[in-house]
Structures are given as C-alpha cells and as structure tokens.
Write an enzyme that holds these catalytic residues in place. Structure first.
Site, PDB file in Angstrom:
ATOM      1  N   CYS A 118      39.180   0.639 148.045  1.00  0.00           N
ATOM      2  CA  CYS A 118      37.844   1.009 147.515  1.00  0.00           C
ATOM      3  C   CYS A 118      37.261  -0.203 146.665  1.00  0.00           C
ATOM      4  CB  CYS A 118      37.998   2.504 146.816  1.00  0.00           C
ATOM      5  SG  CYS A 118      38.666   3.794 147.755  1.00  0.00           S
ATOM      6  N   GLU A 148      44.594  13.878 141.580  1.00  0.00           N
ATOM      7  CA  GLU A 148      43.400  13.130 141.010  1.00  0.00           C
ATOM      8  C   GLU A 148      42.575  14.216 141.316  1.00  0.00           C
ATOM      9  OE1 GLU A 148      42.776   9.609 142.942  1.00  0.00           O
ATOM     10  OE2 GLU A 148      43.916   8.339 141.640  1.00  0.00           O
ATOM     11  N   ASP A 191      44.471   8.182 148.962  1.00  0.00           N
ATOM     12  CA  ASP A 191      43.820   9.172 148.031  1.00  0.00           C
ATOM     13  C   ASP A 191      42.489   9.870 148.502  1.00  0.00           C
ATOM     14  OD1 ASP A 191      46.157   8.672 146.756  1.00  0.00           O
ATOM     15  OD2 ASP A 191      44.947   7.848 144.944  1.00  0.00           O
ATOM     16  N   SER A 225      40.776  10.046 139.699  1.00  0.00           N
ATOM     17  CA  SER A 225      40.452   8.479 140.514  1.00  0.00           C
ATOM     18  C   SER A 225      39.698   7.658 139.456  1.00  0.00           C
ATOM     19  CB  SER A 225      39.563   9.022 141.615  1.00  0.00           C
ATOM     20  OG  SER A 225      38.893   7.872 142.222  1.00  0.00           O
ATOM     21  N   CYS A 267      46.657  -0.336 148.694  1.00  0.00           N
ATOM     22  CA  CYS A 267      46.031   0.837 148.061  1.00  0.00           C
ATOM     23  C   CYS A 267      46.399   1.324 146.872  1.00  0.00           C
ATOM     24  CB  CYS A 267      46.240   2.036 149.067  1.00  0.00           C
ATOM     25  SG  CYS A 267      45.225   3.518 149.197  1.00  0.00           S
ATOM     26  N   ASP A 268      46.079   2.353 146.377  1.00  0.00           N
ATOM     27  CA  ASP A 268      46.190   2.756 144.701  1.00  0.00           C
ATOM     28  C   ASP A 268      47.739   2.686 144.415  1.00  0.00           C
ATOM     29  OD1 ASP A 268      43.610   3.073 144.895  1.00  0.00           O
ATOM     30  OD2 ASP A 268      43.385   5.146 144.025  1.00  0.00           O
ATOM     31  N   LYS A 269      48.609   3.494 145.258  1.00  0.00           N
ATOM     32  CA  LYS A 269      50.128   3.483 144.554  1.00  0.00           C
ATOM     33  C   LYS A 269      50.889   2.617 145.170  1.00  0.00           C
ATOM     34  CE  LYS A 269      48.352   7.025 142.852  1.00  0.00           C
ATOM     35  NZ  LYS A 269      46.910   7.166 143.302  1.00  0.00           N
ATOM     36  N   CYS A 311      42.388   1.046 153.508  1.00  0.00           N
ATOM     37  CA  CYS A 311      42.824   0.184 152.421  1.00  0.00           C
ATOM     38  C   CYS A 311      44.019  -0.798 153.020  1.00  0.00           C
ATOM     39  CB  CYS A 311      43.508   1.056 151.345  1.00  0.00           C
ATOM     40  SG  CYS A 311      42.400   2.138 150.437  1.00  0.00           S
TER      41      CYS A 311
END
Length: 564
Positions: A201, A451, A88, A477, A129-131, A56
């Site tokens: 992702c 997750e 993640d 997720s 990325c996610d966070k 990511c």
C-alpha cells in the site's frame, strides 16, 4: 570435505554436509542440484513471501530469484522456501481479518523452523506486506544468524478524475457512499483504478512504516525502502543482497549484533518523524522481545516528545512513498535526525558500516514539500502519543500525525465487536461529539486484534473525523487517520477497564496530559468489575484458539509467550 577458510562460513551447515556419516544428507542435497563444490560453501536460506493473494506480494518471486542468483554469484548456496501471507486490505471488515496479526506469528515460526531445521548459515527474507516484515524480523532475532531483509516495494498511486488515489481513499469512499455523498458509479470507478499493480500500500501505512523502520535499524540495504515495486532498481538491489550476506558471513555479523537498543531507538525515531503507523509500536515491541532488547511502550512516548515530525505523507499528509523516493527516500529523514543529534550514528548495519557511514553516500536534502528540515518541521513532536489513565493503565496508542483533534470529552457509545460498530457508523448512529468505544477486539478477545479501517474509513468518509473520538482494544490500519486510539490495554477480554464502560459514560482524552479516562468514580468501576464476567471465547480450536491462549497484551507487543 571443507578446505581453506570456507569452513568458517559453514558454522551451521557443516552439520549436514561434512563427514562420511552425512552421506545420506548429501545424497538428498545432490537431488536438489548441489555438487561437490557446493558442499564446501555456506548455505543461505531465502524466505520468499511471494503469493497471489495480495498485490503486495504478487511480484516477489521475481525479486527472490534475483536474490537467489546474487547469493550463488557471491559464493553461497541458496535454498529458497515459501511461507504464508494475509492481505489486510482484502480481509478488512471480515472475520478473516482476525487472522492478520496471527499470521505474523506463523510467518516468524515458519521462517525460524526452516532455517533452524535445515542448519542454515545465513538468512535473507524477501517480503512486502504488513505482517511479513515484523514476522521476518522476529525470526531473524530468534535465529541470530547473519541476516538481512529485502523489501519488495510499494505500489504506485492510482488516478481517478485527475486525482491520485489509493486504498485509503477506497475505504473512506465507502463511508461517503453510505451517506449519499458519493454515487455508486464513482465508487466503482475509483475501485477500478485505486490499486494499479504490484506493491504494498502506497502511503505511510504499516508496510512502508515497517520498511522504513527496518532500514533505520540497519537490517536492509540503505536507500532501498522507498523504491516502488515496479522500479528496476529493486532487481539491482536484489542481486546485491547475496554479496552483502556473504560479507556478513565472513565477518560473522549476526542479527543481534545489529538489533541493539540503539537500533530500536533509531527505528522508533524514524517512525515518529515520518508519521508512521500505530502498528509500529506493536511490531517493534515484538521484535525487541525476540532480540532480548529492553523496549517499552513508554519509550515511544519519551522519544516522540523530542522527535520532529518532518514528512507530509498519507494518511496524515498529501504524498505517498513513491513521492518520498523521488526526493531521496528514508536516508534524507535519517540524516536530518542524525544532524539534529537524534539518531545513534554509531549503530552497526548489514553493510558492516555504521548508520553515519552509510548516510555519507547520500547527498539529497529536504525539499520542504515531501520532507521538511528538522529545523523547521511540520510539528515539533512525533507522530505517535501513548495515553494512559483509568481506561488504559497499561497504555494506548494514538497517531497524532495528521489530526488537530487532540482533546475531547463526550458520551460513550459502546459496541462489542467491529461489525456492530461499522453498522452503527454507516447507519448514522454516531453523532458529533460521541466517543465510539469498540471492544472485545484485542489480542485475546478478537482473537487477533483486527484492524478497524472499515470503521475509521466510514467515520472519515462521513465527515466526522474532527468531531468523533474512537477508542478500541483492537488496532488500526496504517491508513487510518483522525482521532483514533487503539491498543487500549488491558483489553476487555481479560477484564481491562474498557470492558466496564457503559453507554452514556463521559470519556475524556487529552494528548497534552497523555490522559484517557472515563468520568466514573473508582468505587463505581469496582462495583461494575464485580458484576463483570468474561464472554465465551470466540475461537477455542485451531490456529485462532491456540493464538488466543498464548498471546500477551498489546502493551507487550502481542507476542505469543503464553502469558498476558
């Protein structure tokens, strides 16, 4: 030392660059490359989330350097700094996954600390990325500087045996392999191609959900959130960021001028219309908290009831973010919602224009394949539902996009912790009709609310996605699909009702009535509560212990306020 009207742009940095008494500070600044002229320019912080620990973020330095150049060319002085990230996808199913949500707070704290401590006038964060994204937005809301977010873009899908695949397929493949439905050779063959390069992702998982939400909030460049990571357009956009930030400085448009109640409602609408991740509820609540904007979990459900679901994106559909980009990207969705009267078109954005004005520059229309018209949606209501009942007095979040399993009644099979639940699924202990209850994985109990993609992927891979309900005080997720209920609050660790469920209890879920209940009398629940005591905390020291002591309920965004 400051002359002309440039003083207006140095609302904070003059504290370190003006006057004879600041000579020591200027001496330090000269050591990193500044000259006399630079001392009169606004100082712009560039938060660079580049990291080798995840695809990511592996490419972000390239984009951050373009942002840095753009700031310099626009008349500012760029100061780049880095902070952490957690992958993640790599940590999923391990103890390390508990650090994921914790990293959101660390990222927010670190960005805030640098920009505040170094007296920056403006802020640009480059992340993927996610966070990274909610952490960056939380910091911007706290600092309330002229700010903008730059997304590094999504990964392209891989291809295995003529079929597009991504990380979601890998987790579901593990479930298939565990039941002998896939060979080890095919599992490893898919592994080698599922993630072909840089980028977050591919599907409408958490990263792309949040990039879309941030664009809808007006905090990123219009049209940029769906561009693939490898696309050269990203570098062009990165160069433009400096000029955009400079204009924000000139007009003194600060983060909270954009992050209004209307901006958050726009973000929620877009998430719902695109079938976005349940994590959006957690993150948008947290950002709103930092922006001092009133937003509640119930707002997601209220807006969902009138928001059409108009995209066919994975995990609830067929396509990925690069497909979305080909047909016009997030602006197509936003314009459909705007024309349906569902967006606040007058909300301000980083361009200095309103949402409605920005959308005038885009002429693509729904292709009725990846994006549907609001007048003929895939479903008439949005992709998330908020459930309540005697199991979730504060609420629980369910992604209804991509599942027809909207009502369930069955016996509970209870597991204290993610690993025990995963092993139960892979060993075939979960049967048709069961309700898998996975608890003590909430913000405090985990700690970190990890997750559960390993568990949900295994359930789907075994073909149980239409017959098994799962509920947890942890989270999912963005790649999760099927009848999965997360964020059950209050969590087990603080004595929430989920802690009182026993094997064999009948649990009922009904999306239409928004109910999630256990078929046990109030008297029996009261008796069980009198016998319950909290388990010993799993972490008491270090960052995990600190987080567990400070974190609030998932229904409040799991922010570290020090209260539940």
């Amino acid at each position: 030392m400051v002359t002309g009207n440039k003083v207006d742009l140095k609302r904070h940095s003059r504290a370190v660059s003006e006057g004879p008494d600041r000579a020591p500070a200027r001496s330090m600044l000269r050591a990193v490359g500044l000259d006399d002229e630079d001392m009169d320019k606004p100082f712009v912080a560039i938060g660079n989330l580049a990291s080798d620990v995840t695809p990511c973020n592996v490419h972000l330095d390239r984009l951050a350097q373009k942002v840095k150049r753009g700031v310099r060319e626009a008349g500012g002085v760029p100061f780049m700094f880095g902070t952490i990230t957690i992958s993640d996808g790599i940590s999923m199913g391990t103890e390390g996954m508990k650090a994921s949500l914790v990293s959101r707070e660390v990222i927010a704290d670190s960005i805030e600390t640098v920009a505040f401590g170094e007296s920056m006038d403006g802020l640009i964060v480059v992340a993927a990325c996610d966070k990274n994204m909610p952490g960056a937005m939380m910091a911007m809301a706290r600092l309330n500087l002229p700010s903008m977010f730059f997304y590094g873009g999504a990964i392209l899908p891989g291809n295995y045996q003529g079929k597009d695949v991504n990380i979601q397929d890998m987790y579901e493949a593990v479930g298939s392999w565990s039941q002998g439905k896939m060979s080890l050779e095919d599992l490893l063959g898919m592994e080698r191609v599922a993630c072909p390069g840089e980028g977050a992702c591919a599907g409408m998982f958490t990263a792309n959900t949040m990039s879309s939400a941030i664009e809808a909030m007006g905090m990123s460049i219009p049209g940029a959130s769906s561009i693939p990571a490898v696309d050269p357009r990203n570098e062009d956009m990165a160069l433009k960021s400096g000029g955009i930030l400079q204009r924000l400085l000139e007009r003194n448009i600060k983060a909270r001028d954009i992050l209004t109640r209307e901006a958050f409602e726009n973000a929620v609408r877009v998430v719902l219309a695109m079938g976005g991740s349940t994590n959006a509820a957690l993150h948008l609540l947290a950002i709103a908290h930092e922006a001092d904007v009133e937003l509640e979990l119930d707002d997601f459900d209220r807006l969902s009831r009138t928001t059409p679901y108009i995209t066919d994106l994975r995990p609830g559909g067929r396509f990925v973010m690069s497909d979305m980009d080909k047909v016009g990207g997030v602006p197509v969705v936003m314009r459909e919602l705007l024309e349906a009267g569902l967006l606040h078109g007058d909300a301000l954005t980083i361009t200095g224009k309103t949402i409605a004005e920005n959308l005038e520059a885009f002429d693509a229309r729904p292709d009725s394949r990846v994006i549907y018209p609001a007048s003929s949606p895939r479903k008439p209501t949005g992709g998330l539902a908020i459930l309540k009942g005697n199991l979730a007095p504060e609420g629980a979040v369910m992604k209804v996009a991509g599942t027809a399993h909207l009502k369930h009644e069955g016996p509970a099979k209870v597991y204290d912790g993610e690993r025990a639940a995963f092993e139960a699924v892979t060993k075939g202990e979960i049967k048709d009709g069961d309700v898998l209850v996975l608890r003590y994985e909430g913000p405090k109990g985990g700690p970190g609310m990890q997750e559960m993609l390993a568990v949900t992927g295994a359930i789907m891979g075994q073909g149980l996605g239409d017959s098994v309900l799962m509920m947890t005080d942890g989270r999912f997720s963005g790649a999760t699909r099927g009848p999965m209920i997360g964020h059950v609050a209050p969590e087990a660790q603080v004595g929430g009702p989920i802690a009182l469920v026993r094997n064999g209890d009948v649990i009922s879920m009904d999306v239409e009535t928004r109910d999630l209940s256990v078929m046990v009398s109030d008297e029996e629940l009261t008796r069980r509560r009198s016998e319950w005591s909290p388990p010993k905390p799993r972490h008491t020291t270090g960052v995990m212990g600190k987080y567990a002591r400070l974190v609030s309920s998932a229904s409040k965004g799991a922010v570290t306020t020090g209260s539940t």
